[in-house]
Design an enzyme around this catalytic site. Structure first.
Site, short mmCIF file in Angstrom:
data_model
loop_
_atom_site.label_atom_id
_atom_site.label_comp_id
_atom_site.label_asym_id
_atom_site.label_seq_id
_atom_site.Cartn_x
_atom_site.Cartn_y
_atom_site.Cartn_z
N CYS A 143 0.81 -1.22 0.00
CA CYS A 143 0.00 0.00 0.00
C CYS A 143 0.84 1.27 0.00
CB CYS A 143 -0.94 0.00 1.21
SG CYS A 143 -0.10 -0.15 2.79
N GLY A 413 -6.21 -17.46 58.10
CA GLY A 413 -6.27 -16.07 58.54
C GLY A 413 -7.45 -15.37 57.92
N PHE A 417 -10.75 -9.04 52.35
CA PHE A 417 -11.79 -9.61 51.49
C PHE A 417 -12.60 -10.70 52.18
CE2 PHE A 417 -8.51 -8.19 48.44
CZ PHE A 417 -9.26 -7.23 47.79
N GLY A 418 -12.00 -11.35 53.17
CA GLY A 418 -12.70 -12.44 53.83
C GLY A 418 -11.73 -13.46 54.41
N VAL A 420 -9.40 -16.78 54.77
CA VAL A 420 -8.52 -17.59 53.91
C VAL A 420 -8.31 -18.95 54.59
CG1 VAL A 420 -6.31 -17.71 52.72
CG2 VAL A 420 -7.34 -15.48 53.20
N LYS A 434 -9.57 -18.22 49.24
CA LYS A 434 -10.11 -17.00 49.84
C LYS A 434 -11.59 -16.93 49.56
CE LYS A 434 -5.89 -14.25 49.26
NZ LYS A 434 -5.31 -12.99 48.74
N ASP A 525 -0.31 -1.85 46.17
CA ASP A 525 -0.33 -2.02 47.63
C ASP A 525 0.82 -2.93 48.06
OD1 ASP A 525 -1.10 -1.82 50.25
OD2 ASP A 525 -2.79 -3.21 50.10
#
Length: 667
Positions: A143, A413, A417-418, A420, A434, A525
């Site tokens: 082209c 632990g 988030f919640g 594990v 998790k 983090d």
């Protein structure tokens, strides 16, 4: 008489025939240009193995490639193309000057070729289309007009038999040369009519195409892999497998000796070549100086040794244990750098009097002869009973896990988030599970991102295996790390760490972050609480990118206690501006945590006070266990301007240099 050598350089070649492109399709090759051929080789210059060769008479076009903003997944960022027969060879040079030299030289050699193109494609053929004009036929006409560079003129194309020269055709004299230049005025239709009347170009000689050889690439299994899905192919350690397709960076399609085909994890195999050290029991790629010393002391055998990567890329070190070394007054560990001779042919040596054409030959000799070392190389250490690495998911393209296949065990632990828990998948693979507390995260967005995160597979990243997303609560299934988070690991063993152990921890984290940086992934983090330690005391980065899916407003507010202000640079707590350089700042704070064995940074200050202090230029103090040189690395990570901070690849080199101190070669 052989053709005169014009150019020779290590460049990177892109596979010509693979349908899907990945970093694995870019291979370093030694390119050699003579007056008759362009040839590329695998291996070192002195022992090169030919992978492909193109007769210059077959080349239709040599030109730079306009990148158009496409990401180039290799370290060489200056592409050019060589169009020959019906193929396009893409080559990547390390600099603008290097590329210009190759293109200039090639154009000069092919200027009189009868097959030179009238037009070419200035951008890549990629994923089934030309990026410049979006044509989907690979043999579609170019082209953009193709011209040889200005200081070399081209002879006119031969006239087409029976066709009268157009009266309106203009012939322009080049003011600096005696030749005329008719190339740009020849119509595209006339050119292709001419091509049709010529005999077809010769087929490439058998066996000279790199991609044909790569399609029959033979690999050796480093570990057993019991296939978990019907489309998997089980691996037997030491077995040989032919690679059929490199589906992505983590999974290949392969065939075994019984003609069975299926998917295998790419990190469980290695190339079958005499120079590939990974296949030898004495070589440990992921072992640094400090870990080598720990392994050798634990073995406590005369002549125990490890061959490992040196801090200088592409070089190797022999770490050797002796129970009674001269002048040491007891046991000692010596680190010998494997040297390379100058000139040709290339030789390797530990002692200059004893030269070898390969590293395996060198190791074999020193198994029987100390020859200046403190002991013979008697016992290879490090790979015996070595557990297999994690895979990117349990199988190719498998990210959804059936929750009925999970067995829940003890609680490990509780995080933001919640809960594990330790668990097992299909009653045999230990995993961490998790359970995502309802309302704790943007679940739909995370599930899509999880598919990307699973592909981030590295020995220093905690592996995400998949998710259970079909019902609540959502489960995230990851690699299980026996010693838990790094912060607790440091605090529980406070007072027992050597300087080398602390540097080794920092190196592990920097290597994991270097992989995230190379893939354009931000952690956001990074801190010791978000790194985990396994049974082999390897530290891995965890929870990368997770903060984007947190629904807790306090966590993302600089006023809230949960926001990681003490690990954040000014551009984050002032403007929420994240980059890989903001992760570098956090890494400097993590280094400080490591060298204080788990203390809280700015422990006497509240978050709002930290914001004021850091904005005014205040930085964390030097830990007692950190030398001034190590503290300098931390301070580089805390420079005010993000662009002034080092990259993670630079940090890896700094930490490696701090860990390394090679023993001089014996006399």
């Amino acid at each position: 008489m052989s053709a005169r050598l014009l150019l020779e350089e290590m460049l990177i070649k892109r596979s010509q025939q693979k349908k899907r492109m990945s970093p694995l399709n870019y291979k370093e090759r030694l390119f050699v240009l003579t007056q008759s051929q362009l040839t590329y080789y695998d291996g070192r210059r002195e022992r090169k193995f030919r992978r492909g060769s193109i007769e210059l008479s077959r080349i239709r076009c040599a030109e730079i490639v306009k990148n158009g903003g496409e990401i180039i997944p290799c370290q060489n960022k200056y592409p050019f193309q060589v169009v020959y027969d019906t193929n396009t060879l893409y080559v990547f040079a390390p600099s603008h000057d290097s590329r210009s030299l190759w293109v200039h030289s090639l154009k000069g050699e092919i200027k009189d070729n009868a097959v030179v193109s009238a037009k070419f494609h200035p951008q890549f053929w990629q994923e089934g289309a030309w990026l410049c004009c979006r044509q989907v036929e690979k043999q579609a006409p170019g082209c953009e007009e193709y011209n040889l560079f200005g200081d070399i003129s081209r002879k006119p194309l031969p006239p087409i038999p029976g066709e009268e020269q157009s009266k309106n055709k203009k012939v322009t004299d080049d003011p600096t040369h005696t030749h005329t230049r008719a190339h740009t005025h020849t119509s595209v239709s006339s050119f292709f009519l001419l091509q049709q009347r010529r005999p077809p170009p010769p087929l490439p000689p058998e066996g000279d195409d790199d991609d044909k050889e790569e399609e029959e690439e033979v690999m050796v299994a480093l570990y057993d892999f019991p296939g978990t899905e019907p489309h998997d192919l089980s691996l037997v350690k030491g077995g040989e497998y032919v690679i059929l397709d490199k589906c992505d960076v983590n999974w290949y399609k392969a065939r075994n000796q019984f003609s069975e085909e299926g998917y295998i994890p790419s990190n469980y195999i290695t190339e079958k070549t005499s120079e590939n050290l990974v296949q030898f029991v004495w070589y440990s790629k992921q072992v640094n100086r400090n870990k080598a010393e720990e392994l050798l002391r634990k073995e406590d055998k005369e002549g125990a040794f490890i061959v490992r990567d040196s801090s200088t890329p592409g070089t190797y070190t022999v770490s050797l244990y002796a129970k009674s070394a001269p002048g040491e007054g007891g046991a000692a560990i010596k680190h010998y750098h494997i040297k390379e001779s100058q000139g040709s042919p290339l030789h390797f040596y530990l002692a200059e009097k004893h030269l070898f054409s390969s590293i395996p030959e060198l190791i074999e000799y020193h198994k029987h002869n100390a020859a200046g070392l403190v002991a013979r190389l008697r016992y290879p250490v490090g790979k015996q009973d070595k557990s297999a690495p994690s895979t990117a998911g349990f199988s190719y393209e498998k990210w959804e896990i059936n929750r009925s296949e999970l067995t829940f065990m003890k609680e490990l632990g509780s995080g933001q988030f919640g809960v594990v828990r330790l668990g097992k998948w299909r009653a045999q693979y230990r995993v961490a599970i998790k359970a995502i507390r309802e309302g704790a995260m943007y679940e739909e967005d995370f599930i899509e991102e999880a598919k990307v995160m699973m592909r981030l597979s590295h020995p220093k990243l905690v592996q995400l295996y998949g998710v259970c997303s079909q019902q609540k609560p959502i489960y995230i299934v990851t690699e299980f790390m026996e010693h838990g988070c790094l912060l607790n690991f440091l605090r529980q063993r406070r007072g027992s760490f050597s300087l080398g152990s602390l540097l080794s921890i920092c190196l592990d984290v920097s290597e994991g972050m270097e992989h995230l940086e190379a893939n354009g992934f931000l952690h956001r983090d990074l801190a010791s609480r978000n790194c985990l330690v396994n049974d082999s005391l390897v530290v891995k980065v965890s929870d990368f990118g997770m903060t984007r899916y947190v629904l807790d407003d306090q966590y993302t507010s600089s006023l809230g206690a949960k926001f990681p202000v003490k690990w954040s640079p000014p551009e984050v707590f002032n403007f929420c501006k994240y980059s890989s350089k903001s992760d570098v700042w956090s890494y400097g704070v993590l280094m400080w945590e490591v060298f204080t064995e788990g203390r809280m940074p700015f422990e006497q200050n509240q978050n709002h006070e930290v914001v004021t202090l850091v904005t005014r230029g205040h930085r964390l103090y030097r830990p007692k266990m950190a030398s001034p040189a190590i503290y300098d690395i931390m301070q580089l990570s805390w420079l005010e301007r993000p662009g002034d901070r080092p990259s993670f690849s630079q940090l890896c080199l700094m930490i490696s240099d701090a860990l390394e101190g090679e023993t001089p070669p014996p006399n």
